[in-house]
Each structure stands twice: as C-alpha cells, then as structure tokens.
Design a protein around this motif. Structure first.
Motif, mmCIF file in Angstrom:
data_model
loop_
_atom_site.group_PDB
_atom_site.id
_atom_site.type_symbol
_atom_site.label_atom_id
_atom_site.label_comp_id
_atom_site.label_asym_id
_atom_site.label_seq_id
_atom_site.Cartn_x
_atom_site.Cartn_y
_atom_site.Cartn_z
ATOM 1 N N GLY A 14 0.825 -1.200 0.000
ATOM 2 C CA GLY A 14 0.000 0.000 0.000
ATOM 3 C C GLY A 14 0.860 1.251 0.000
ATOM 4 O O GLY A 14 1.982 1.256 -0.517
ATOM 5 N N PRO A 15 0.376 2.334 0.600
ATOM 6 C CA PRO A 15 1.105 3.604 0.573
ATOM 7 C C PRO A 15 2.390 3.531 1.413
ATOM 8 O O PRO A 15 2.572 2.587 2.190
ATOM 9 N N PRO A 16 3.293 4.500 1.270
ATOM 10 C CA PRO A 16 4.555 4.494 2.024
ATOM 11 C C PRO A 16 4.332 4.357 3.525
ATOM 12 O O PRO A 16 3.494 5.040 4.115
ATOM 13 N N GLY A 17 5.059 3.439 4.141
ATOM 14 C CA GLY A 17 4.952 3.198 5.573
ATOM 15 C C GLY A 17 3.891 2.194 5.964
ATOM 16 O O GLY A 17 3.834 1.760 7.116
ATOM 17 N N HIS B 34 -1.642 -3.265 8.039
ATOM 18 C CA HIS B 34 -2.363 -1.994 7.996
ATOM 19 C C HIS B 34 -3.544 -2.060 7.022
ATOM 20 O O HIS B 34 -4.649 -1.586 7.330
ATOM 21 N N LEU B 35 -3.314 -2.625 5.849
ATOM 22 C CA LEU B 35 -4.374 -2.700 4.844
ATOM 23 C C LEU B 35 -5.535 -3.566 5.334
ATOM 24 O O LEU B 35 -6.706 -3.204 5.180
ATOM 25 N N LEU B 36 -5.220 -4.715 5.933
ATOM 26 C CA LEU B 36 -6.265 -5.610 6.432
ATOM 27 C C LEU B 36 -7.073 -4.966 7.561
ATOM 28 O O LEU B 36 -8.270 -5.229 7.702
ATOM 29 N N ALA B 37 -6.411 -4.110 8.338
ATOM 30 C CA ALA B 37 -7.044 -3.508 9.511
ATOM 31 C C ALA B 37 -7.585 -2.110 9.244
ATOM 32 O O ALA B 37 -8.004 -1.419 10.174
ATOM 33 N N HIS B 38 -7.587 -1.683 7.995
ATOM 34 C CA HIS B 38 -8.102 -0.362 7.607
ATOM 35 C C HIS B 38 -7.371 0.775 8.341
ATOM 36 O O HIS B 38 -7.982 1.747 8.765
ATOM 37 N N THR B 39 -6.060 0.623 8.476
ATOM 38 C CA THR B 39 -5.260 1.689 9.092
ATOM 39 C C THR B 39 -4.099 2.116 8.191
ATOM 40 O O THR B 39 -3.111 2.659 8.676
ATOM 41 N N SER B 40 -4.227 1.880 6.893
ATOM 42 C CA SER B 40 -3.145 2.252 5.967
ATOM 43 C C SER B 40 -3.115 3.748 5.698
ATOM 44 O O SER B 40 -2.118 4.270 5.197
ATOM 45 N N GLY B 41 -4.215 4.439 5.991
ATOM 46 C CA GLY B 41 -4.313 5.858 5.687
ATOM 47 C C GLY B 41 -4.941 6.147 4.339
ATOM 48 O O GLY B 41 -5.158 7.317 4.002
ATOM 49 N N LEU B 42 -5.263 5.100 3.566
ATOM 50 C CA LEU B 42 -5.912 5.309 2.270
ATOM 51 C C LEU B 42 -7.354 5.762 2.449
ATOM 52 O O LEU B 42 -8.030 5.370 3.403
ATOM 53 N N ALA B 43 -7.824 6.568 1.509
ATOM 54 C CA ALA B 43 -9.196 7.050 1.528
ATOM 55 C C ALA B 43 -10.174 5.903 1.279
ATOM 56 O O ALA B 43 -9.776 4.801 0.891
ATOM 57 N N PHE B 44 -11.454 6.182 1.474
ATOM 58 C CA PHE B 44 -12.491 5.150 1.356
ATOM 59 C C PHE B 44 -12.495 4.486 -0.014
ATOM 60 O O PHE B 44 -12.343 3.270 -0.134
ATOM 61 N N ASP B 45 -12.667 5.263 -1.058
ATOM 62 C CA ASP B 45 -12.810 4.690 -2.397
ATOM 63 C C ASP B 45 -11.831 5.300 -3.394
ATOM 64 O O ASP B 45 -12.047 5.234 -4.596
ATOM 65 N N GLU B 46 -10.769 5.905 -2.868
ATOM 66 C CA GLU B 46 -9.768 6.510 -3.733
ATOM 67 C C GLU B 46 -8.389 6.052 -3.297
ATOM 68 O O GLU B 46 -8.133 5.884 -2.104
ATOM 69 N N ARG C 188 -5.774 7.369 -2.527
ATOM 70 C CA ARG C 188 -5.231 8.652 -2.084
ATOM 71 C C ARG C 188 -5.000 8.571 -0.581
ATOM 72 O O ARG C 188 -5.869 8.136 0.178
ATOM 73 N N VAL C 189 -3.814 8.999 -0.141
ATOM 74 C CA VAL C 189 -3.467 8.926 1.278
ATOM 75 C C VAL C 189 -4.050 10.130 2.010
ATOM 76 O O VAL C 189 -3.876 11.273 1.579
ATOM 77 N N THR C 190 -4.747 9.860 3.122
ATOM 78 C CA THR C 190 -5.357 10.941 3.906
ATOM 79 C C THR C 190 -4.858 10.975 5.350
ATOM 80 O O THR C 190 -5.230 11.876 6.093
ATOM 81 N N ALA C 191 -4.044 9.994 5.755
ATOM 82 C CA ALA C 191 -3.501 9.971 7.119
ATOM 83 C C ALA C 191 -2.279 9.060 7.152
ATOM 84 O O ALA C 191 -2.144 8.163 6.314
ATOM 85 N N PRO C 192 -1.387 9.238 8.124
ATOM 86 C CA PRO C 192 -0.254 8.332 8.276
ATOM 87 C C PRO C 192 -0.729 6.932 8.665
ATOM 88 O O PRO C 192 -1.741 6.792 9.355
ATOM 89 N N PRO C 193 -0.007 5.888 8.264
ATOM 90 C CA PRO C 193 -0.400 4.525 8.631
ATOM 91 C C PRO C 193 -0.473 4.338 10.149
ATOM 92 O O PRO C 193 0.359 4.859 10.891
ATOM 93 N N GLY C 194 -1.514 3.611 10.591
ATOM 94 C CA GLY C 194 -1.656 3.276 11.998
ATOM 95 C C GLY C 194 -2.286 4.330 12.867
ATOM 96 O O GLY C 194 -2.510 4.095 14.057
ATOM 97 N N GLU C 195 -2.612 5.473 12.296
ATOM 98 C CA GLU C 195 -3.094 6.593 13.113
ATOM 99 C C GLU C 195 -4.603 6.623 13.256
ATOM 100 O O GLU C 195 -5.131 6.947 14.315
ATOM 101 N N ARG C 196 -5.324 6.319 12.187
ATOM 102 C CA ARG C 196 -6.785 6.375 12.198
ATOM 103 C C ARG C 196 -7.346 5.143 11.497
ATOM 104 O O ARG C 196 -6.709 4.562 10.629
ATOM 105 N N LEU D 150 -9.454 4.269 8.914
ATOM 106 C CA LEU D 150 -10.121 4.801 7.731
ATOM 107 C C LEU D 150 -10.564 3.628 6.865
ATOM 108 O O LEU D 150 -9.763 3.044 6.126
ATOM 109 N N TYR D 151 -11.831 3.266 6.995
ATOM 110 C CA TYR D 151 -12.378 2.135 6.245
ATOM 111 C C TYR D 151 -12.158 2.373 4.753
ATOM 112 O O TYR D 151 -12.559 3.395 4.213
ATOM 113 N N SER D 152 -11.500 1.417 4.088
ATOM 114 C CA SER D 152 -11.022 1.691 2.736
ATOM 115 C C SER D 152 -11.211 0.522 1.779
ATOM 116 O O SER D 152 -10.589 -0.534 1.933
#
Length: 275
Positions: A69-72, A77-89, A91-99, A101-103
C-alpha cells in the motif's frame, strides 16, 4: 432443529432475503429463504478476500508486516483499515496506523499485492485458496472484480465459510485468532452507516463488535462477535460465546430499514439458540 426466528426475514422490507445459522462443525441449525440464490455481497466480500490473504501469508508468499500500500503501510495496515488510504480513492489521507479509515482502496491494493507475490490473479487465487477447498462453487469474484466489494455468493456457501472461520481447516487456528484480535487498539474511526466510533475496533479483515453503539449486530451479541456487513443488504457475524454464526443476504441496499431490523433479528436468533 429449525430456528423459528429466521422467519423474521419475511417481515423485512426487501424483495428477497435468505438467512442461515451454522455451528462450527458445519451443522446448519436453520435456514430460511432461497439459500441457493446468488446475491451481490458488497463488503461481505472483504472477509473472503482477507481469508485468501491469510492463506498467502501461511504459504509464505507474503508477510503480514511487509510493506504494502502507501509508504509506511504494511499488509497488516491494509487488512485492519489503518493504511491511511481514503475510502474509495487510492489517495493517502492519514499516516499509517493513526486512524481507522475504512477503505475499499486498501483491499484493492491488498489484492494487487497478493497477485504480484503469487503471480496469480487475485480472483483466481481466492478461488483456489478458499472457495474451492470449502466447496463454495456458487461464489465468485466476477470479472476479476474488486476484492473489496464485487463478490457474489449464496447463503449455503457463506454458511460453509462461517463454519470454517469458527473451526479453521484451511488456516492455522492461531492465524484466525490473530485475525479476530483487535489490531492497533484504541484507534478511532467511522463505521460506515453508523458514524464515529471510539474506539473503532477491527481485526484482520473482520470487524470486531466490542462495545460499539450503535451497531448492526444485536444488543445481546457478545463483545467478541466479529464479522462484516455490506451495502447491498448483507451481513455475516460470528458470536464465539454463543457458538454460532449467522448469514443474511438481501436484495435491497443497506439503509434505515437494516439499522432497524438487523439488531432485532440477531437478538431473536441468539435468544432461540441460547434457549
């Protein structure tokens, strides 16, 4: 045993619905509606995709904590929806592990990652790793579709999967236990359709109920309940304390109707199972 509570789906404001309850040994305690009819799963596709990712992990094709997924970000992270990627885009919206973000985009990147590692298209890998071994012949990820939302299945097939998750044969039980354990505890986020949850607990591809309110499962569902629901009017939950899983599929998009009837239905099923 035939569960009378399953007949409550006849009162749902949907054209067609089907439901079943299954134990870990595969015993179907009850089924109601067209169990062999294929329904679009929407996000109930995600637990199936996650299971295939975990097979790839156990086969040594990938590691849970390797970059993806995105850097870091990692597979975990991807399996747990904490990669920082947006819902359906993508596009990174947060650092990994921070929020939390169902994606959908995150699960699409998972599918790409596994396909690259195994040199098998993800839809085919899912078929070989999960669907075929469990006898889920009516389940497909159509047209090489999104691992986040493009699955099609039946209540009969998903009951097989729900039995597997309760008593794993395709995976080491320790791997499945990890998937049902909260990843990145204390993470806040939005549960689609139910608003902000603090914390918004999630495992590896499976949502964990814990103390969330409001929620799509029942008031009597144990905190250890895990599963997923989909925007096509579908859900699958497993309640380890009750020793059962329930699958319900419908052909009306998720909305206020589901928020109203799903918890009452779940509470009725659990009351009957527990006697």
């Amino acid at each position: 045993m035939s569960l009378q509570s399953l007949a409550l789906i006849e009162n749902w404001p949907v054209p067609t619905a089907a439901a079943a309850v299954v134990r870990a040994d595969g015993t179907v305690l009850g089924s109601h509606g067209p169990a062999g009819r294929r329904f679009p799963l929407a996000s109930v596709t995600k637990p199936l995709a996650a299971y295939a990712v975990l097979v790839a992990y156990e086969e040594g094709a990938i590691e849970l904590d390797e970059p993806a997924g995105p850097p870091g970000s990692t597979v975990r992270h991807l399996l747990a929806h904490t990669s920082g990627l947006a819902f359906d885009e993508h596009r990174v919206t947060a650092p990994p592990g921070e929020r939390r973000l169902y994606s959908n985009a995150g699960f699409e990147q998972l599918g790409d990652h596994v396909a690259k590692a195994t040199e098998i298209p993800f839809a085919e890998y899912l078929r070989q790793a999960v669907l075929e071994p469990l006898g889920m012949a009516a389940t497909t990820l159509d047209g090489g579709g999104s691992p986040a939302k493009d699955g099609v299945s039946t209540v009969e097939d998903l009951a097989r999967f729900a039995a597997e998750v309760q008593a794993p044969r395709l995976l080491d039980p320790r791997t499945v236990a990890e998937a049902m354990t909260v990843q990145y505890p204390g993470t806040k986020g939005v549960l689609p359709g139910y608003g902000h949850q603090n914390p918004n607990d999630w495992g590896l591809g499976f949502e964990i109920r814990d103390g969330k309110a409001p929620h799509w499962t029942g008031a009597s569902s144990s905190p250890r309940t895990f599963g997923h629901f989909g925007q096509s009017g579908t859900f699958l939950w497993v309640d380890p304390d009750a020793g059962v899983a329930c699958v319900a599929l419908a052909d009306r998009a998720f909305g206020a109707w589901a928020v109203e009837v799903w918890p009452r239905f779940t509470d009725a099923v659990l009351a009957e199972v527990r006697g």
